[in-house]
Structures are given as structure tokens and as C-alpha cells.
Motif scaffolding. Structure first.
Motif, PDB file in Angstrom:
ATOM      1  N   GLY A 192       9.613   3.038   6.631  1.00 47.91           N
ATOM      2  CA  GLY A 192       8.195   3.301   6.330  1.00 47.91           C
ATOM      3  C   GLY A 192       8.115   3.565   5.238  1.00 47.91           C
ATOM      4  N   LYS A 193       9.123   4.453   4.501  1.00 49.07           N
ATOM      5  CA  LYS A 193       9.193   4.711   3.158  1.00 49.07           C
ATOM      6  C   LYS A 193       8.972   3.595   2.487  1.00 49.07           C
ATOM      7  N   LEU A 194      10.050   3.207   2.800  1.00 44.24           N
ATOM      8  CA  LEU A 194       9.550   1.564   2.347  1.00 44.24           C
ATOM      9  C   LEU A 194       8.279   0.415   1.610  1.00 44.24           C
ATOM     10  N   GLN A 195       7.609   0.784   2.625  1.00 45.85           N
ATOM     11  CA  GLN A 195       6.190  -0.541   2.861  1.00 45.85           C
ATOM     12  C   GLN A 195       5.186   0.778   1.570  1.00 45.85           C
ATOM     13  N   ARG A 196       5.103   1.726   0.928  1.00 44.90           N
ATOM     14  CA  ARG A 196       4.020   2.505   0.252  1.00 44.90           C
ATOM     15  C   ARG A 196       5.150   2.859  -0.827  1.00 44.90           C
ATOM     16  N   PRO A 197       5.947   2.240  -1.627  1.00 46.68           N
ATOM     17  CA  PRO A 197       6.797   2.552  -2.866  1.00 46.68           C
ATOM     18  C   PRO A 197       5.844   3.957  -3.462  1.00 46.68           C
ATOM     19  N   ASP A 198       4.459   3.962  -3.894  1.00 50.01           N
ATOM     20  CA  ASP A 198       3.460   4.140  -4.373  1.00 50.01           C
ATOM     21  C   ASP A 198       3.249   5.857  -4.311  1.00 50.01           C
ATOM     22  N   ILE A 199       3.252   5.755  -2.781  1.00 48.33           N
ATOM     23  CA  ILE A 199       2.630   7.029  -2.738  1.00 48.33           C
ATOM     24  C   ILE A 199       3.490   7.749  -1.796  1.00 48.33           C
ATOM     25  N   ALA A 236       1.517  -2.491   4.373  1.00 50.94           N
ATOM     26  CA  ALA A 236       2.439  -2.717   3.031  1.00 50.94           C
ATOM     27  C   ALA A 236       1.696  -3.120   2.673  1.00 50.94           C
ATOM     28  N   LEU A 237       1.355  -2.602   0.485  1.00 53.63           N
ATOM     29  CA  LEU A 237       0.220  -3.293   0.093  1.00 53.63           C
ATOM     30  C   LEU A 237      -0.038  -5.027  -0.374  1.00 53.63           C
ATOM     31  N   LYS A 238       1.131  -5.403  -0.118  1.00 53.10           N
ATOM     32  CA  LYS A 238       0.452  -7.041   0.098  1.00 53.10           C
ATOM     33  C   LYS A 238      -0.320  -6.463   1.254  1.00 53.10           C
ATOM     34  N   SER A 239      -0.228  -6.082   2.493  1.00 50.73           N
ATOM     35  CA  SER A 239      -0.861  -6.673   3.980  1.00 50.73           C
ATOM     36  C   SER A 239      -2.237  -5.888   3.298  1.00 50.73           C
ATOM     37  N   CYS A 240      -2.597  -4.853   3.050  1.00 51.28           N
ATOM     38  CA  CYS A 240      -3.602  -4.208   2.514  1.00 51.28           C
ATOM     39  C   CYS A 240      -5.048  -5.310   1.459  1.00 51.28           C
ATOM     40  N   GLU A 241      -4.643  -6.221   0.704  1.00 53.45           N
ATOM     41  CA  GLU A 241      -5.128  -7.276  -0.153  1.00 53.45           C
ATOM     42  C   GLU A 241      -4.287  -8.412   0.175  1.00 53.45           C
ATOM     43  N   CYS A 257      -3.916   4.580   7.199  1.00 55.06           N
ATOM     44  CA  CYS A 257      -2.822   3.793   7.737  1.00 55.06           C
ATOM     45  C   CYS A 257      -1.901   3.583   6.736  1.00 55.06           C
ATOM     46  N   ASN A 258      -1.798   4.835   6.359  1.00 65.15           N
ATOM     47  CA  ASN A 258      -0.858   4.790   5.515  1.00 65.15           C
ATOM     48  C   ASN A 258       0.994   5.959   5.010  1.00 65.15           C
ATOM     49  N   GLN A 259       0.957   6.911   6.572  1.00 62.21           N
ATOM     50  CA  GLN A 259       2.095   7.293   6.898  1.00 62.21           C
ATOM     51  C   GLN A 259       2.784   6.801   8.020  1.00 62.21           C
TER      52      GLN A 259
END
Length: 471
Positions: A192-199, A236-241, A257-259
């Protein structure tokens, strides 16, 4: 909770250790920290739009908040008994410190809920909505479901990533936060943490807590019952875009849905013209491989089951803070189940059962009796995929050109996938594999321990063959 391994446990009451208490000014050693500059703190008095100040109970680990008036962050550690919270800055991922380098300890009055700055938006601009389902059942039901669902994937994001069975009596704030913090294995939390390394990514029980609060005290007195909750990982960030993602969906994925979230059993997006209950039922089948019969899903039976359990005020549907409608389905004690090809678990009612009859008026007899030993005539009163056995017998003309089935077998069409499978009227076995006719008298089917191959053995003749015998 009952987790991936199937062991049963009860969530413990919150303590400083369980709540992630990080101490006073010194904080935890070795953690990255962010020194807040004076200029940023000076913006605290900036009025801006009206915000909602949370209570201590509103703040769990991972809750998005606004601190110092304009800065966005997430609750990193929470100790509600003393109304003390520690925050990670959303931009840097570092714990917030003051100008002298000490970790800042916030009170609930110092923070503002990020989600409260906008009203709930149940539909997006394209007319889509989200609906979900929360499944309640006994321990034996939960164990069957967890066995079918299997171990969580630890290499890629799934929906849901993991299922947890939590005692209804523990569906209070401390119990739910304990479940999401301690229930998932470390590999799932790390994914889960690897999906959003930016936060900073934490585990939070916010959605499930909102739904539990809507269900009220009736949920907490359901001794022996469990809620089936899903663990959702951040997008993941790429799925957001990703291409084709609407503006609202992009916002939902990136900002909401970032947690690592403890959620209802299953949910899905659908056109707002579709009945939320129909969409929720489809989500349950497609994401969790669980089907519930028409009878058990029906509102009249759900009302009757609540009365039998002495929780008549337990709602049939609730809405979470985002406006998502959640259908609440209770499985009865005597719910039967069949597994389709080891993949889909179908819950139904015992043959001849009628949950609409008051047990007291019927002399206290248990609803539906036992499914064991039921004759084919009694089974004809039960339903498979919404139809009785007799109705399916009449439907067999649809398959007139298909290969003939052995005696006692029917072709049945799944409502959720439209696939055809095979159902045995006598044994209630269900399978996607074409059923074999019974072996001739004296023959048994065996599996070689050395080669794993199937062969047939006749004890009286002391004969074996790899070819299926005809006589």
C-alpha cells in the motif's frame, strides 16, 4: 478479526501502544521530520472557507487534515484518550516539527477535517454513482468466504486486497482501528505504501467507522456475528492519471482513496439510473466471488431476520460521508452454501425454509430445519439462481442441443456472469466441469499416489484401468 490465516481473535481496546502513541516532544527516534517555517505558520489566521473542527473521535491514523490553517497532512499517530495527535505533511511526507525541531503535538481543536471542506458528492459529472454492500454472518460463514478468497496478493493492487471478518461487538472506533492496523500482513501494508511514494500512507478505518456509526447500537449487540470488511489500498499515481479517467474519478483516486482503508465488503461504480442494490450485488460477485440468493437478499426476508435476531432497527441501507449507498445483508444461522468449481461461493436458504413465518407462531421450530437428508421433492422448494429446481427442469429445453447430462444433473445459468454450470439435484453439488455418469457397479475412481493420474479399480475383479469402464 478473522484474517488471512483464518484464526479467530477479538480486537483489543485502544491503548497507547495500540494507538501508535509516539510520546511527548521528543517523539520517536529515527523518524524523518519536517521543520515548519515561521512564514507557513503565520498563515494559520488566514480565514479562507469555513472549516469543520473535528472531535478527538473523528481523528484516526491516516485521516486527512488541515493544520496551521492552510497546510495539508495526515494523522500519523493518534492518542485519543489525551486528545493528542501527530501529523505528517502531505507534501514532504515528514512528521511536522516546530521551529526548534521538536515534534508538534496537536489537539483536535488545532486541526480541521479535509473532507469537511466540501459536501458529499455521490455522483460525478458523467452521472455515475458508487454503491456497496456490507455482509454480516456467523463465524462458519466467514471461514468459508476467507477460504474461497484466499491469501492476499502482495505484488499488485487488487479490489479488495484482503478480507477481514471483525466481530460485530468490536465495531467501535478502537476495535476497527485495531483491525486495520493489526489485521493485514506487513507485506500488504508495504504494498500500500509503495502505491503512493509521494505522500505518507497510513492505515485508517474512516469509511467503516462511518458505516458502523450509521448502523448504531444494534450492530454492537450482535453477539456471535461478524462483519466482512475489505482492505483497500491506495491507487497508484499512474492510475490516477490514466486515460479515460474522469475528473471526479481522478480526484477520488488521488485525494480521497490515497490511504490503506478499512471499507465495506465490496463496492463499485455504476450509472445512477441503476438500482444501488443491483450494483452492490454485482460487485459482491465480481470482486469477492460471493453470491447471495434472491430470497436472502430480499428486503422482506432481511427485515424478518433482523426481528429474529432482536435487532429490528438495524438499517437495511446506509450512506457513508461520500454519499455512497451501502446495502446491509445479514446471513441467517442456517444459510446453506455451494461452491462453483472452487471459485464462487453461493449462499442460499435451506429447502422449504420460510423466514417470513414467526418462529414463535410456528411452535418455536427453527427456520427451515436442516438441509441434511433433504429429498429431491423438498429440494424442489428451494431456489438456485432465483429459480426452483422444477423451474430449472423446465428451462432445460434451452439446452436441447447440448450434450446429454447424466441422470440428476441440470444446467443452470449464473445471474452475475451469465455462465452455465452444472447442478446435481440430489447432492446439491455445483461445478463448471461436465459431470460424469455414475460408474458401473463395483468400480471406483482412484488417483495414483506416485503419478497423480486417475484410474478406475474393481475390487471384486481385482482389475484396474485408465479408461473409464462402461460395464
Amino acid at each position: 478479526p478473522i484474517g488471512e490465516g483464518g484464526a479467530v481473535g477479538r480486537a483489543r481496546k485502544g491503548t497507547s501502544a495500540l494507538r501508535g502513541h509516539c510520546g511527548r516532544a521528543g517523539g520517536r527516534g529515527g523518524r524523518a521530520a519536517m521543520v515548519m517555517p515561521a512564514a507557513k505558520k503565520a498563515r494559520t489566521d488566514d480565514a479562507g472557507p469555513k472549516r469543520v473542527v473535528p472531535t478527538a473521535d473523528d481523528l484516526d491514523e491516516g485521516t486527512p487534515v488541515i493544520y496551521f490553517g492552510t497546510s495539508h497532512g495526515f494523522v500519523r499517530d493518534a492518542y485519543q484518550p489525551l486528545d493528542e495527535f501527530w501529523v505528517t505533511d502531505a507534501e514532504t511526507g515528514e512528521i511536522v516539527r516546530d521551529r526548534t525541531g521538536d515534534i508538534v503535538t496537536f489537539k483536535s481543536k488545532d486541526l480541521q477535517l479535509l473532507a469537511a471542506t466540501a459536501p458529499p458528492i455521490p455522483f460525478d459529472a458523467d452521472g455515475n454513482a458508487r454503491s456497496g454492500v456490507l455482509l454480516l454472518g456467523r463465524e462458519e460463514h466467514m471461514m468459508q468466504i476467507l477460504k474461497i478468497f484466499g491469501h492476499p496478493n502482495i505484488e499488485e493492487r487488487r479490489n479488495p486486497q484482503l478480507l477481514l471478518a471483525i466481530p460485530c461487538t468490536e465495531c467501535h472506533q478502537e476495535g476497527l482501528q485495531e483491525a486495520v492496523s493489526k489485521g493485514p500482513p506487513p507485506e500488504v501494508l508495504e504494498l500500500g505504501k509503495l502505491q503512493r511514494p509521494d505522500i505518507h500512507v497510513g492505515a485508517r478505518s474512516l469509511q467503516m467507522k462511518q458505516v458502523a456509526e450509521q448502523l448504531g447500537g444494534e450492530l454492537l449487540i450482535l453477539e456471535g456475528f461478524y462483519v466482512l470488511s475489505g482492505i483497500q489500498l491506495p491507487f497508484a499515481l499512474k492510475s490516477c492519471e490514466a486515460k479515460g479517467v474522469t475528473m471526479w474519478e481522478r480526484h477520488r483516486r488521488k485525494e480521497i482513496c490515497n490511504q490503506i482503508d478499512l471499507c465495506v465488503t465490496a463496492s463499485c461504480e455504476h450509472r445512477k439510473s441503476e438500482d444501488p442494490a443491483v450494483a452492490a450485488r454485482r460487485a459482491l460477485a465480481e470482486t469477492c466471488a460471493i453470491e447471495v440468493s434472491d430470497t436472502l437478499w430480499g428486503e422482506a426476508v432481511q427485515v424478518a431476520l433482523r426481528r429474529r435476531l432482536s435487532v429490528p432497527d438495524l438499517p437495511l441501507r446506509v450512506k457513508d460521508q461520500s454519499g455512497m449507498e451501502v446495502v446491509v445483508v445479514v446471513l441467517p444461522d442456517d444459510a446453506t452454501s455451494v461452491t462453483l468449481n472452487g471459485v464462487v461461493l453461493c449462499f442460499g436458504e435451506p429447502a422449504g425454509s420460510n423466514y417470513l413465518i414467526d418462529p414463535a407462531a410456528a411452535g418455536g421450530a427453527p427456520a427451515g430445519g436442516s438441509a441434511a437428508g433433504a429429498t429431491s421433492e423438498a429440494l424442489a422448494d428451494g431456489k438456485i439462481q432465483g429459480k426452483t429446481v422444477r423451474e430449472w427442469e423446465a428451462e432445460q429445453r434451452e439446452f436441447a442441443n447440448a450434450p446429454k447430462l447424466p441422470s440428476g444433473w441440470l444446467r443452470v445459468r449464473s445471474r452475475s456472469t451469465n455462465e452455465v454450470y452444472f447442478f446435481n439435484k440430489q447432492t446439491k453439488e455445483a461445478t463448471f466441469s461436465f459431470p460424469e455418469a455414475p460408474l458401473a457397479r463395483g468400480w471406483t475412481k482412484e488417483v495414483s499416489k506416485s503419478t497423480g493420474k486417475t484410474y478406475y479399480f474393481h475390487a471384486e475383479r481385482r482389475t484396474s484401468t485408465f479408461e473409464r469402464p462402461t460395464a
